[in-house]
Design an enzyme around this catalytic site. Structure first.
Site, PDB file in Angstrom:
ATOM      1  N   CYS A  51      -1.590  25.782  11.516  1.00  0.00           N
ATOM      2  CA  CYS A  51      -2.858  25.498  12.191  1.00  0.00           C
ATOM      3  C   CYS A  51      -3.496  26.761  12.792  1.00  0.00           C
ATOM      4  CB  CYS A  51      -2.678  24.453  13.260  1.00  0.00           C
ATOM      5  SG  CYS A  51      -1.235  24.718  14.264  1.00  0.00           S
TER       6      CYS A  51
ATOM      7  N   LYS B  76       0.846  48.429  10.653  1.00  0.00           N
ATOM      8  CA  LYS B  76       1.276  48.578   9.268  1.00  0.00           C
ATOM      9  C   LYS B  76       1.339  50.038   8.863  1.00  0.00           C
ATOM     10  CE  LYS B  76       2.426  47.346   5.172  1.00  0.00           C
ATOM     11  NZ  LYS B  76       3.860  47.046   5.060  1.00  0.00           N
TER      12      LYS B  76
HETATM   13  N1  GLU Z   1      -0.214  20.023  20.308  1.00  0.00           N
HETATM   14  C1  GLU Z   1      -1.576  19.965  19.909  1.00  0.00           C
HETATM   15  C2  GLU Z   1      -1.930  18.680  19.206  1.00  0.00           C
HETATM   16  O1  GLU Z   1      -1.087  17.897  18.822  1.00  0.00           O
HETATM   17  C3  GLU Z   1      -1.983  21.155  19.067  1.00  0.00           C
HETATM   18  C4  GLU Z   1      -1.328  21.166  17.725  1.00  0.00           C
HETATM   19  C5  GLU Z   1      -1.760  22.384  16.930  1.00  0.00           C
HETATM   20  O2  GLU Z   1      -1.173  23.462  17.167  1.00  0.00           O
HETATM   21  O3  GLU Z   1      -2.617  22.221  16.059  1.00  0.00           O
HETATM   22  O4  GLU Z   1      -3.072  18.382  19.059  1.00  0.00           O
END
Ligand code: GLU
Length: 628
Positions: free
Chosen positions: A3, A623
């Site tokens: 994410c 890097k």
């Molecule tokens: N803990 C959050 C959720 O469940 C964020 C998850 C994430 O890192 O996208 O919405």
């Protein structure tokens, strides 16, 4: 890790500037490889950093599904405003629903946040905020951040102080970006990556360089436990610790190649680059037949040969030194590039410097080349970037040809260096056997020993990478340790130092490469039942003595991880590598060296994940180190 978060703000003051949303959507699309289930964007229409504005509310659009689908149905990229935040979510708290997708606005709608990670004490904070009258609209842990910020903002009226008050309450791991009505952005990092993209009149706050690489290649890697507050001009910022004290930061030029590179299905560039090695190592130097012949000719005729590099390239130099002696009967020196200025006395017009560098821009290597040039040496370089300063300054340049290496820790460039160097060594050996001076051998030179090894390399590497579950199991065990030692003998000693370097870079665990025979001369004093020792122990001429060392260590209670093609009861964990020696038990060129470093690269990678370190961007490292 998965994410992504992204924030964008620009100092453009025209009311007609509605530029943030399309930039955010493009960034989210580029970061899609990280895996996610929902998407969302918030913008601050009319926000110009002047505090609350009559028209300054926050607009949020979000939904479940892919970036392109949500964009199509919710018209994310048509949202107005020159400031905004975006998110792809991987649900941890609360189902995959539109309401749980980020951004989450505070109950008054004046502040919105996007968050990666988990807030472990959210229940306690949430019940306090509910009692205080703040409203919650999702089941996520993340929503406490926006309401806590609102509460602190109401109290202090300051973006920075409300951030300080908020991060001091949050536990768990997070990177989040907050947008205050009026458009000021702020962000904080605890155990999740956060990178600032520095533009001319704008700035980005992202979990990944790919979020902004199309727009700027200047990045600030925010340290753990630090936060960022955009200034009122919306494009400059302050970095502080969680107590609000300013911290020094440096701007890194990130590789332009990021723009072309995609991780595909891999979670990280580092993992992709480890898994690419069967291809990259086998093609290393393959098209440079003439250059290799020329390099071999120069080396063979030289009075003295010095190999130089920094970090992994220096370890490759040490491996090459070993094979120059054993295979080509040519004695060479290996000198760290940063030490060259202190050890160039013996160099003169009859000497050759073999300079090794992935980027060809390492300041230390370039300085070593200058030192050698001054002494009248000829320069042969082994580089990945054929347009680099090093390539331009060399008499002969041999390309590693391994494609962009984005992960900061060298993986595929190291194995490619070994293959290129071994091709040169094989050519020197072949010329020596024929008694000639190499001359202009053209294509006929490809019939030497190096073709044997490059034929075997892909299959060998593929077998090494076949099943990483054993390595993953060991990584779990290494999660909380503070020291690890890596033992090797002969050519496996520089592999041990390379292994230790990988572990340091990726996991931040103290690691040391030790020559097996040196154990009794000091390091044995360190061994006890809290110690882990990796023994690099292929079934070649080093095998028996290394087994004896392993037993000595085991007798002191240490735990042994054996990297070997032969099983032994002394190993607490056996990481099996394919058999690669010849019948007499001699190391057959770099085959063992290549196949034994790969599981250790993987071990360092998986241990980094266990320890919540980002393998692609190790802290404090860049890097290509272009400063001395
Ligand atoms: N803990 C959050 C959720 O469940 C964020 C998850 C994430 O890192 O996208 O919405």
């Amino acid at each position: 890790m998965c994410c992504s978060i992204i924030g964008y703000s620009s100092s453009s003051r025209g009311d007609d500037v509605d530029g943030a949303a399309p930039i955010l959507v493009r960034g989210l699309r580029r970061m899609e490889y990280r895996g996610y289930d929902s998407v969302g964007v918030a913008t601050a229409p009319g926000g110009r950093g002047q505090g609350k504005q009559a028209d300054g509310g926050i607009m949020v659009r979000k939904g479940t599904g892919k970036v392109d689908d949500v964009n199509r149905s919710a018209r994310l990229d048509a949202m107005p405003g020159s400031v905004g935040i975006g998110h792809t979510r991987w649900a941890t708290h609360g189902n995959v629903t539109d309401a749980n997708a980020h951004p989450h606005a505070s109950s008054s709608g004046e502040i919105a946040i996007v968050h990666n990670g988990i807030i472990t004490n959210f229940e306690e904070i949430k019940s306090e905020l509910v009692q205080d009258g703040y409203e919650f609209r999702s089941e996520t842990d993340s929503e406490v951040i926006s309401n806590l910020l609102q509460k602190n903002y109401e109290r202090t009226g300051s973006v920075k102080e409300s951030m300080m008050g908020t991060v001091s309450r949050l536990q768990g791991e997070y990177a989040f970006v907050a947008m205050f009505s009026g458009g000021r952005l702020a962000a904080a990092r605890l155990h999740k990556p956060l990178i600032i993209g520095v533009g001319k009149n704008d700035m980005f706050l992202s979990s990944d360089v790919l979020g902004f690489i199309e727009y700027t290649d200047e990045a600030v890697y925010v340290e753990n436990g630090n936060m960022v507050t955009a200034n009122g001009d919306m494009s400059t910022f302050e970095v502080t610790d969680f107590e609000g004290r300013p911290v020094k930061y440096s701007i890194t030029k990130v590789s332009k190649e990021f723009g072309d590179a995609y991780k595909g299905d891999y979670a990280h560039f580092t993992l992709k680059e480890i898994f690419e090695q069967h291809e990259t190592a086998s093609r290393a130097g393959g098209t440079a037949v003439r250059e290799i012949a020329e390099a071999a000719r120069i080396i063979r005729g030289a009075d003295s040969v010095c190999l130089t590099g920094s970090g992994s390239s220096y370890n490759a130099a040490l491996v090459a030194k070993h094979f120059f002696a054993s295979h080509a009967k040519k004695s060479t020196e290996a000198v760290m590039s940063s030490e060259m200025q202190f050890s160039s006395e013996g160099m003169g017009p009859g000497s050759v410097l073999v300079a090794i560098s992935q980027s060809g821009e390492s300041a230390d290597v370039l300085s070593a080349v200058r030192t050698a040039r001054k002494a009248g040496c000829r320069i042969i370089s082994v580089v990945n970037m054929m347009t680099s300063s090093l390539a331009r300054q060399s008499d002969v340049t041999i390309g590693m040809n391994c494609g962009p290496e984005i992960g900061v820790a060298a993986t595929k460039s190291f194995t490619s260096q070994l293959v290129v160097l071994y091709r040169i060594i094989s050519q020197v050996a072949e010329d020596r056997r024929l008694g000639g001076n190499g001359g202009d051998r053209g294509d006929s030179s490809s019939g030497n020993g190096s073709s044997d090894i490059t034929g075997a390399v892909p299959g060998l590497i593929l077998r090494t990478l076949e099943d990483p579950t054993g390595v993953q199991k060991v990584a779990k065990e290494l999660k909380d340790i503070s020291d690890i030692y890596v033992l090797g003998r002969g050519v496996h000693y520089p592999i041990a130092t390379e292994a230790a370097l990988k572990i340091k870079e990726l996991t931040y665990i103290h690691a040391e490469g030790i020559a097996g025979g040196e154990l009794k001369h000091g390091p044995l004093a360190l061994m006890d039942d809290s110690t882990y020792v990796i023994v690099i122990n292929p079934a070649d001429s080093t095998y028996e003595e290394m087994l004896t060392s392993a037993r000595e260590i085991k007798a002191r209670g240490a735990r042994i991880i054996g990297i070997s093609d032969a099983h032994s009861d002394v190993y607490d964990h056996w990481i099996k590598i394919p058999e690669a020696g010849d019948k007499a038990g001699n190391s057959n060129g770099p085959l063992y060296a290549i196949s034994e470093i790969i599981p250790i690269q993987l071990l360092a990678y998986y241990t980094a994940l266990e320890r919540n370190a980002d393998p692609d961007y190790p802290r404090n490292l860049a890097k290509s180190v272009t400063v001395k």
